[in-house]
Design a protein around this motif. Structure first.
Motif, mmCIF file in Angstrom:
data_model
loop_
_atom_site.group_PDB
_atom_site.id
_atom_site.type_symbol
_atom_site.label_atom_id
_atom_site.label_comp_id
_atom_site.label_asym_id
_atom_site.label_seq_id
_atom_site.Cartn_x
_atom_site.Cartn_y
_atom_site.Cartn_z
ATOM 1 N N LYS A 173 -41.117 9.895 -12.836
ATOM 2 C CA LYS A 173 -42.095 10.869 -12.362
ATOM 3 C C LYS A 173 -41.402 12.159 -11.926
ATOM 4 N N ARG A 197 -53.411 12.554 -14.090
ATOM 5 C CA ARG A 197 -54.853 12.586 -13.800
ATOM 6 C C ARG A 197 -55.095 12.462 -12.295
ATOM 7 N N SER A 198 -54.273 11.680 -11.615
ATOM 8 C CA SER A 198 -54.452 11.471 -10.175
ATOM 9 C C SER A 198 -54.186 12.735 -9.368
ATOM 10 N N LEU A 199 -53.508 13.709 -9.976
ATOM 11 C CA LEU A 199 -53.214 14.977 -9.298
ATOM 12 C C LEU A 199 -54.385 15.945 -9.360
ATOM 13 N N GLY A 200 -55.444 15.551 -10.056
ATOM 14 C CA GLY A 200 -56.622 16.401 -10.159
ATOM 15 C C GLY A 200 -56.701 17.188 -11.448
ATOM 16 N N GLU A 250 -41.463 13.322 -5.894
ATOM 17 C CA GLU A 250 -41.419 11.916 -6.309
ATOM 18 C C GLU A 250 -40.013 11.346 -6.205
ATOM 19 N N SER A 309 -49.536 9.385 -17.657
ATOM 20 C CA SER A 309 -50.892 9.873 -17.926
ATOM 21 C C SER A 309 -51.790 9.631 -16.715
ATOM 22 N N ARG A 310 -51.722 8.412 -16.174
ATOM 23 C CA ARG A 310 -52.537 8.087 -14.995
ATOM 24 C C ARG A 310 -52.118 8.928 -13.794
ATOM 25 N N TRP A 311 -50.805 9.130 -13.636
ATOM 26 C CA TRP A 311 -50.290 9.902 -12.498
ATOM 27 C C TRP A 311 -50.762 11.354 -12.567
ATOM 28 N N THR A 326 -58.004 16.975 -14.547
ATOM 29 C CA THR A 326 -58.965 16.041 -15.145
ATOM 30 C C THR A 326 -59.760 16.606 -16.317
#
Length: 229
Positions: free
Chosen positions: A102, A202-205, A97, A198-200, A207
């Protein structure tokens, strides 16, 4: 009340209903707060303040009057720390990043156990040498902390130094370490960073619902910490 207002994105007590309190409770659980903390440190004081408003004819009803929380959690619902594999996914992704928050906040979380919000509001002057040891000072002057005991000094682990965190901190001559995070309407970079990261994550998988992107680093410190190569 400020936290509730931030969640609801307004500060009009007359617009708050029981459903809002239920949604806030669910959000706090999702962030990894313990049920007892939510009951005693969030819902109880909010309920008391709303009751004062009712008693003094400011409101017609107390929206938090019957909102409570079951302190018994099923094992399948309990929050857990990151596994080695999950930690590696996040830390390796952070290395790629270019945005400072990040790139560095997950690494500092991993090797200090500090809250994401606390790290996001750090200033360059909070990274200092004390008796020859590089440390991170979490101070109230930098921003809101959970309580008075949250003011503390944490040594910078060698793995974090080897990763280059001190060089990054030295490159910020004065002020917020993560100036790329815009403060929210209450002036907090911590809350902004918490939502974005938090969103980032989760976006990495990552979940699993038992994972709290913010607090699972803290849960993880109950077990051995992975050393990234």
């Amino acid at each position: 009340m400020t936290q509730l207002s931030d969640f609801l994105e307004h500060d009009d007590a007359r617009r708050v209903g029981p459903d809002d309190l239920v949604s806030w409770k669910a959000d706090l659980l999702a962030k990894g707060l313990k049920a007892k903390t939510i009951r005693d440190c969030k819902l109880a004081p909010v309920r008391a303040i709303f009751q004062w408003a009712v008693d003094n004819r400011k409101l017609d009803a107390n929206p938090a009057a019957r909102i409570n929380i079951d302190l018994k959690a099923r094992s399948s619902e309990k929050r857990r720390g990151y596994t080695d594999d999950e930690a590696k996914i996040i830390l390796r992704a952070a290395r790629t990043e270019t945005e400072a928050h990040k790139r560095w906040v997950p690494w500092v979380c991993s090797y200090t156990g500090a809250r994401i919000s606390e790290i996001c509001q750090l200033r360059s002057e909070d990274i200092k040498q004390i008796d020859g040891i590089w440390c991170i000072a979490f101070a109230g002057e930098a921003g809101s902390l959970k309580n008075v005991n949250a003011e503390r000094v944490v040594p910078v682990r060698s793995a974090l130094q080897n990763e280059g965190f001190l060089k990054f901190a030295a490159s910020v001559r004065k002020g917020p370490l993560f100036a790329d995070l815009a403060p929210d309407r209450f002036g907090s970079r911590g809350r902004t960073g918490t939502k974005i990261l938090s969103r980032w994550i989760r976006s990495l998988g990552v979940t699993d619902k038992r994972i709290s992107p913010n607090h699972s680093w803290r849960h993880r410190l109950k077990t051995p910490v992975v050393v990234m190569g």
